[in-house]
Design an enzyme around this catalytic site. Sequence first.
Site, PDB file in Angstrom:
ATOM      1  N   SER A 184      -1.656   6.070  -0.951  1.00 20.80           N
ATOM      2  CA  SER A 184      -1.344   5.989  -2.380  1.00 20.80           C
ATOM      3  C   SER A 184      -0.297   7.047  -2.764  1.00 20.80           C
ATOM      4  O   SER A 184       0.758   7.096  -2.135  1.00 20.80           O
ATOM      5  CB  SER A 184      -2.634   6.109  -3.192  1.00 20.80           C
ATOM      6  OG  SER A 184      -2.432   5.635  -4.491  1.00 20.80           O
ATOM      7  N   ASP A 295      -1.257  -5.365  -3.373  1.00 24.20           N
ATOM      8  CA  ASP A 295      -1.918  -4.068  -3.556  1.00 24.20           C
ATOM      9  C   ASP A 295      -2.723  -4.059  -4.864  1.00 24.20           C
ATOM     10  O   ASP A 295      -2.160  -4.229  -5.947  1.00 24.20           O
ATOM     11  CB  ASP A 295      -0.832  -2.988  -3.562  1.00 24.20           C
ATOM     12  CG  ASP A 295      -1.381  -1.599  -3.624  1.00 24.20           C
ATOM     13  OD1 ASP A 295      -2.122  -1.288  -4.584  1.00 24.20           O
ATOM     14  OD2 ASP A 295      -1.064  -0.790  -2.727  1.00 24.20           O
ATOM     15  N   HIS A 362      -6.282  -1.513  -1.435  1.00 22.78           N
ATOM     16  CA  HIS A 362      -5.389  -0.377  -1.656  1.00 22.78           C
ATOM     17  C   HIS A 362      -5.864   0.764  -0.754  1.00 22.78           C
ATOM     18  O   HIS A 362      -6.989   1.223  -0.913  1.00 22.78           O
ATOM     19  CB  HIS A 362      -5.468   0.031  -3.125  1.00 22.78           C
ATOM     20  CG  HIS A 362      -4.586   1.200  -3.499  1.00 22.78           C
ATOM     21  ND1 HIS A 362      -3.200   1.100  -3.504  1.00 22.78           N
ATOM     22  CD2 HIS A 362      -4.863   2.455  -3.905  1.00 22.78           C
ATOM     23  CE1 HIS A 362      -2.685   2.271  -3.883  1.00 22.78           C
ATOM     24  NE2 HIS A 362      -3.668   3.109  -4.133  1.00 22.78           N
TER      25      HIS A 362
END
Length: 418
Positions: A184, A295, A362
């Site tokens: 991330s 995502d 994710h």
Amino acid sequence: MASSRELRSPEPFLLLLLLLMAAVASSSAAAAAGNVVELTLLAGAQEKGAVCLDGSPPGYHLQRGFGSGEHSWLIFLEGGAWCNSIQSCSIRKMGVYGSSKFMKAAEFNGILSNDQQVNSDFYNWNKVVIRYCDGASFSGDAEAQDKDGSTLHFRGLRIWEAVVDELMEKGLATAKQAILSGCSAGGLAALLHCNDFHAKFPKEVSAKCLPDAGFFLDVEDLSGERHMWSVFNGTVHLQLYNAYSDFFFAFFYQNVKEVLPKSCLAKKDRTECFFPAELVKSITAPTLILNSAYDSWQIRNVVAPDGSFSGQSWSSCKTDIRNCSSTQIQVLNGFRNKFVDDVEVVKDNGGWGLFIDSCFTHCQTPFNFSWNSQASPVLGNKTIAKAVGDWYFERTYEVKEIDCEYPCNPTCSSQLPT
Ligand SMILES: *[C@@H]1O[C@H](CO)[C@@H](O)[C@H](O)[C@H]1NC(C)=O
Ligand SMILES: *[C@@H]1O[C@H](CO)[C@@H](O)[C@H](O)[C@H]1NC(C)=O
Ligand SMILES: *[C@@H]1O[C@H](CO)[C@@H](O)[C@H](O)[C@H]1NC(C)=O
Ligand SMILES: *[C@@H]1O[C@H](CO)[C@@H](O)[C@H](O)[C@H]1NC(C)=O
């Protein structure tokens, strides 16, 4: 207009804060089982000015490698969105993403696991998770005054440098194999620091980058605003450049430690240069981009952030992709096509890799479930663990996999972390 943007921006932070707790952050429940690694605070942080938002020393977790992994290092940068205003950074500094006062031990899973069954290629490597407490993907170098008169420290770049320096002394300097990863906002950080990381080692060392879920797109949201661009614009102006006026910046350009690629800055605005689509053009180290083209964080916060659609029309689809209507899937396919276009630029790079699946998830490396289990996403007949190992060790000619459109991949489990 500006205010609607401000109202919307906090959501990504809160969501991701919750999400990433599960990945590497600790809890007392986690401490009861699994592979728990203690927190180390950086020595001499204050003198180096390498501090978290609140001025506390940054931290990391180091698990020593063993056997044939003794001289191999995996550095993993924690994620947790960004803060992009005095207000949002001020809130952040009172929690684990802005202050080491709240940090505890962490559980290492997935690519961080020391279990050979889960992580056959990297289980015995030295592994480090660097905690994220600056709010700008380890790239800021400035400060500002908080509303209460105290200082807000934007020192992510110094944290990166100081922690890596300390790790060099602890053995990283003699690494023969090394990977810089992160997920991330930490995946974005891995892209931002990839060249710098690679340059720290002699040529014969195999140093490569593995950004996980860090490929954020500059696309319009449902209301036509470039929402992600606005978030990054705030972060870049607040944290990367606020100590320098444009004039000062232009004047001392050569002396300012520049995290953004100069070749990009010569042509585009700073905010645009913070996006992976631009960053990858300047990365010279072999890099595998691992991301879902659907995502879940980006669908929720980039494509359909709260306020970009009316009523509840997207609420159920954002929560669970299986609940999206065919019209909504078309919108998501538009995002996926832009994703494929943006990564196209690296397709012919030798030594690079791509693993772009179509699962609603994710961050796929730091969880056993997505990294290597019966339910892991499979692409080109490979789990993520296998694809990453094949790419890193060059066991196959290349690993460049781009999945077909949702819902074509039967290995996308609905239980993947979102
Ligand atoms: C991940 O796998 C390891 C090895 O089997 C296990 O010890 C650990 O508890 C697992 N982690 C989670 C969160 O299930
Ligand atoms: C980008 O951020 C700066 C600093 O906050 C602000 O002055 C500028 O107006 C922003 N640009 C846009 C197009 O919103
Ligand atoms: C998805 O749809 C099912 C069936 O209509 C419903 O029961 C469920 O609550 C929905 N999920 C979400 C997250 O809205
Ligand atoms: C996929 O992997 C399985 C098991 O390793 C193998 O039997 C099969 O032939 C492979 N399929 C392809 C298309 O490579």
